[in-house]
Design a protein around this motif. Structure first.
Motif, PDB file in Angstrom:
ATOM      1  N   GLY A  80       1.039  -1.431  -0.183  1.00  0.00           N
ATOM      2  CA  GLY A  80       0.027  -0.082  -0.144  1.00  0.00           C
ATOM      3  C   GLY A  80       0.928   1.253   0.013  1.00  0.00           C
ATOM      4  N   ASP A  81       1.832   1.400   0.709  1.00  0.00           N
ATOM      5  CA  ASP A  81       2.909   2.456   0.634  1.00  0.00           C
ATOM      6  C   ASP A  81       3.531   2.529  -0.697  1.00  0.00           C
ATOM      7  OD1 ASP A  81       2.250   3.203   3.405  1.00  0.00           O
ATOM      8  OD2 ASP A  81       3.939   1.865   4.227  1.00  0.00           O
ATOM      9  N   ARG A  82       3.917   1.340  -1.372  1.00  0.00           N
ATOM     10  CA  ARG A  82       4.546   1.593  -2.701  1.00  0.00           C
ATOM     11  C   ARG A  82       3.565   1.766  -3.674  1.00  0.00           C
ATOM     12  NH1 ARG A  82       8.930  -3.282  -3.185  1.00  0.00           N
ATOM     13  NH2 ARG A  82      10.504  -2.653  -1.424  1.00  0.00           N
ATOM     14  N   HIS A  85      -2.219   4.014  -1.380  1.00  0.00           N
ATOM     15  CA  HIS A  85      -3.502   3.494  -0.269  1.00  0.00           C
ATOM     16  C   HIS A  85      -4.930   3.427  -0.994  1.00  0.00           C
ATOM     17  CE1 HIS A  85      -0.674   5.214   3.051  1.00  0.00           C
ATOM     18  NE2 HIS A  85      -0.191   4.079   2.555  1.00  0.00           N
ATOM     19  N   ARG A  86      -5.039   4.487  -1.850  1.00  0.00           N
ATOM     20  CA  ARG A  86      -6.289   4.305  -2.467  1.00  0.00           C
ATOM     21  C   ARG A  86      -6.516   3.257  -3.362  1.00  0.00           C
ATOM     22  NH1 ARG A  86      -8.542   6.564  -7.421  1.00  0.00           N
ATOM     23  NH2 ARG A  86     -10.647   7.418  -6.972  1.00  0.00           N
ATOM     24  N   ARG A  87      -5.442   3.120  -4.192  1.00  0.00           N
ATOM     25  CA  ARG A  87      -5.483   1.946  -5.215  1.00  0.00           C
ATOM     26  C   ARG A  87      -5.819   0.488  -4.170  1.00  0.00           C
ATOM     27  NH1 ARG A  87      -0.774   4.709  -7.010  1.00  0.00           N
ATOM     28  NH2 ARG A  87      -1.243   5.752  -8.996  1.00  0.00           N
ATOM     29  N   THR A  88      -4.821   0.384  -3.297  1.00  0.00           N
ATOM     30  CA  THR A  88      -4.969  -0.643  -2.323  1.00  0.00           C
ATOM     31  C   THR A  88      -6.347  -1.084  -1.727  1.00  0.00           C
ATOM     32  OG1 THR A  88      -2.587  -0.644  -1.985  1.00  0.00           O
ATOM     33  CG2 THR A  88      -3.934  -1.982  -0.459  1.00  0.00           C
ATOM     34  N   LEU A  89      -6.927   0.197  -1.136  1.00  0.00           N
ATOM     35  CA  LEU A  89      -8.359   0.194  -0.738  1.00  0.00           C
ATOM     36  C   LEU A  89      -9.393  -0.329  -1.832  1.00  0.00           C
ATOM     37  CD1 LEU A  89      -9.631   0.517   1.944  1.00  0.00           C
ATOM     38  CD2 LEU A  89      -9.706   2.807   1.771  1.00  0.00           C
ATOM     39  N   ALA A 124      -7.771  -7.933   4.992  1.00  0.00           N
ATOM     40  CA  ALA A 124      -6.277  -7.201   5.299  1.00  0.00           C
ATOM     41  C   ALA A 124      -5.963  -6.134   4.115  1.00  0.00           C
ATOM     42  CB  ALA A 124      -5.341  -8.276   5.021  1.00  0.00           C
ATOM     43  N   MET A 125      -6.653  -5.925   3.263  1.00  0.00           N
ATOM     44  CA  MET A 125      -6.524  -4.921   2.306  1.00  0.00           C
ATOM     45  C   MET A 125      -7.209  -3.678   2.644  1.00  0.00           C
ATOM     46  SD  MET A 125      -6.467  -7.141  -1.373  1.00  0.00           S
ATOM     47  CE  MET A 125      -5.777  -5.744  -2.287  1.00  0.00           C
ATOM     48  N   ILE A 126      -8.137  -4.075   3.645  1.00  0.00           N
ATOM     49  CA  ILE A 126      -9.034  -2.796   3.746  1.00  0.00           C
ATOM     50  C   ILE A 126      -8.741  -2.224   5.321  1.00  0.00           C
ATOM     51  CG2 ILE A 126     -11.218  -2.300   4.432  1.00  0.00           C
ATOM     52  CD1 ILE A 126     -12.219  -4.149   2.502  1.00  0.00           C
ATOM     53  N   VAL A 127      -8.513  -3.111   6.232  1.00  0.00           N
ATOM     54  CA  VAL A 127      -8.591  -2.454   7.846  1.00  0.00           C
ATOM     55  C   VAL A 127      -7.141  -1.598   7.802  1.00  0.00           C
ATOM     56  CG1 VAL A 127      -8.432  -2.996  10.111  1.00  0.00           C
ATOM     57  CG2 VAL A 127      -9.970  -4.409   8.737  1.00  0.00           C
TER      58      VAL A 127
END
Length: 529
Positions: A80-82, A85-89, A124-127
């Motif tokens: 998410g950092d790489r 965060h928006r894409r991961t969420l 795990a991708m959301i929280v």
């Protein structure tokens, strides 16, 4: 000679009202995840009948979810950092909705276990990533309020999940507990697409090599630890599989930490623990999560088996805990700037200890009114402790590594919660068996009564033995009292540590703006996406 006139300081940019809509989108996402983590538990008896699932398969319908959630958070925080965060969420929300839809079509226990495992990965991708977004859209002085709302949403889902599940199963087929997620996540996905600030542009430099060995060590270590604790309720702490899982997992996690210290690009930044805000704030959060997850394991059984409420009524009657948490979220926002975290967090832990102590004193003649009081007190202490502690942790995280930091916090809390449920559940069972009297029962009836207080109630009803009902309820209250006394002791220990080691105030509180939302707000010429 006239004195020089200083140029007036320009006022800070107006805070965008969109930040609260962003919080609503994030809250809806984590609320639905929290609901799903418990809503399926109500459906297990139905799944056993309709899909022919045995006890081991039922255990892994929940265990697969828990393992995937625990194992995936650390690497996903780094990703998410790489990659944003928006894409991961958005990916996590989409995956959760699709997996929920697939769950409605599962035709076998194996397929359902696979669906639940994918749901754990999506969770795990959301929280942790949703938590990492909060400092990007809120000023530092508003982050505690946002964390309070976010925490309340995750806590609300735990008792409300059985309530929702019970209602759905009484009106529809078992797949409705999965179908329920789909429209919620469609709304959450649309809200995140429209409202979340864009991810910062990625730098031109190539990304550092991914820590594959660290990922494997953390995954295997957490798997062993969680797997071992999942088996505890059925097999006991002395079982070889439990010991192998817990001790092997602990050893692998020790190797993981040693590897992280040496690796030039580690999966998690162990140096974060050198900051007392992160280190002690995380420890306090783990203490609180251990106690509260144990409480949420014990209390529904008391409300159902001893007081006789169904799943829907039990969910309603746990809400005073959430009401106390919500009240504490607003109260801590007022108290921390005046008194400092070193005062507020220990005070919250002592209030939590007082609530659990009241709960441990529950007698066989006490009704729900007494339970509502100590649950509200416990919730108040929970909020007063966890919201400022989490705010301290968030204040310590670098902007470029917030996902790794929140993933580390959530992973440690998750493992603490698993250990809390296993440890306190075992203590509850031991206390129950120590006081249970089974005179005059046949072998099968005695075995059913030993399994649980609900089993004892069924035997007592079938044999017209009110004395068995009385002894089973008294035995359960004894076990519950022991578990709550341990929660009380943990809260008191946490209060002492927090008073000694927590920093009084978070450095830089109120000094930082949320640049993404300030520039992306309507009128500044930038799309929210």
């Amino acid at each position: 000679m006239e004195a020089a006139v200083s140029a007036p300081t320009p006022p800070p940019p107006a805070r965008s009202p969109r930040r609260w809509w962003v919080l609503a989108a994030l809250t809806l996402s984590v609320l639905t995840v929290a609901l799903d983590s418990t809503v399926v538990s109500v459906a297990l008896p139905t799944l056993a009948g309709d899909l022919g699932a045995d006890s081991a398969q039922l255990q892994w319908i929940n265990g697969g979810y828990l393992l995937a959630l625990s194992v995936a958070m650390l690497p996903i925080g780094l990703l998410g950092d790489r990659y944003g965060h928006r894409r991961t969420l958005l990916a996590g929300v989409s995956l959760f909705g699709l997996a929920s839809l697939a769950g409605t079509q599962a035709g076998s226990p194996g397929q359902l276990i696979a669906v639940r495992t994918v749901l754990g990965l999506a969770a795990a991708m959301i929280v942790p990533v949703s938590m990492a977004v909060l400092p990007r859209v809120f000023d530092a002085d508003e982050v505690p309020k946002a964390i309070g709302v976010w925490t309340a949403a995750t806590a609300l889902g735990m008792p409300v999940g059985p309530l929702v599940g019970g209602w759905l199963l009484s009106h529809f087929w078992w797949g409705s507990v999965f179908l329920f997620n789909v429209p919620l996540f469609a709304v959450a996905l649309a809200a995140c697409l429209l409202l979340l600030p864009a991810d910062p542009p990625r730098g031109a430099a190539p990304a550092a090599p991914f820590d594959v060995l660290g990922t494997l060590l953390s995954a295997l270590g957490i798997t062993g630890l969680v797997y071992g604790t999942i088996l505890v309720p059925g097999d006991g702490w002395g079982d070889p599989k439990v010991l192998a899982g817990v001790l092997g997992g602990a050893l692998l996690l020790g190797l993981f930490l040693a590897h992280q210290r040496r690796h030039p690009h580690p999966l998690v930044d162990i140096r974060l623990f050198a900051d007392p805000r992160f280190g002690w704030g995380t420890l306090v959060a783990v203490f609180v999560n251990f106690a509260v997850m144990g409480i949420l394991f014990v209390v529904p059984q008391y409300l159902q088996a001893v007081l006789g409420h169904d799943a829907f009524g039990t969910g309603l009657r746990v809400l005073p805990l959430i009401a106390g948490l919500m009240a504490a979220a607003g109260l801590s926002e007022q108290l921390v700037p005046r008194l400092g975290a070193r005062v507020v967090v220990p005070a919250g832990l002592l209030v939590l200890a007082a609530g659990t102590l009241l709960g441990a004193a529950t007698g066989s003649g006490d009704g729900y009114g007494y339970a509502a009081v100590w649950l509200a007190v416990t919730g108040l202490g929970f909020g007063l402790a966890v919201v400022p502690a989490t705010s301290l942790v968030m204040a310590s995280l670098p902007a470029e590594g917030s996902g790794r930091g929140t993933s580390l916090l959530e992973t440690v809390q998750q493992v603490g919660g698993v250990l809390g449920v296993a440890g306190l559940g075992s203590l509850l069972s031991a206390g129950y068996l120590a006081r249970l009297r089974l005179t005059g029962l046949s072998g099968p009836d005695a075995g059913q009564a030993r399994d649980s207080v609900s089993g004892a109630d069924e035997v007592a009803a079938r044999l017209a033995r009110p004395d068995l009902t009385d002894t089973a309820h008294r035995a359960f209250l004894h076990g519950m009292g022991l578990a709550l006394l341990v929660c009380c002791a943990i809260a008191v220990a946490g209060a002492v540590l927090a008073a000694l080691f927590l920093p009084a105030r978070s450095a830089g509180t109120g000094a930082r703006r949320a640049p993404e939302l300030a520039t992306a707000a309507p009128g500044h010429g930038q799309s929210p996406a």
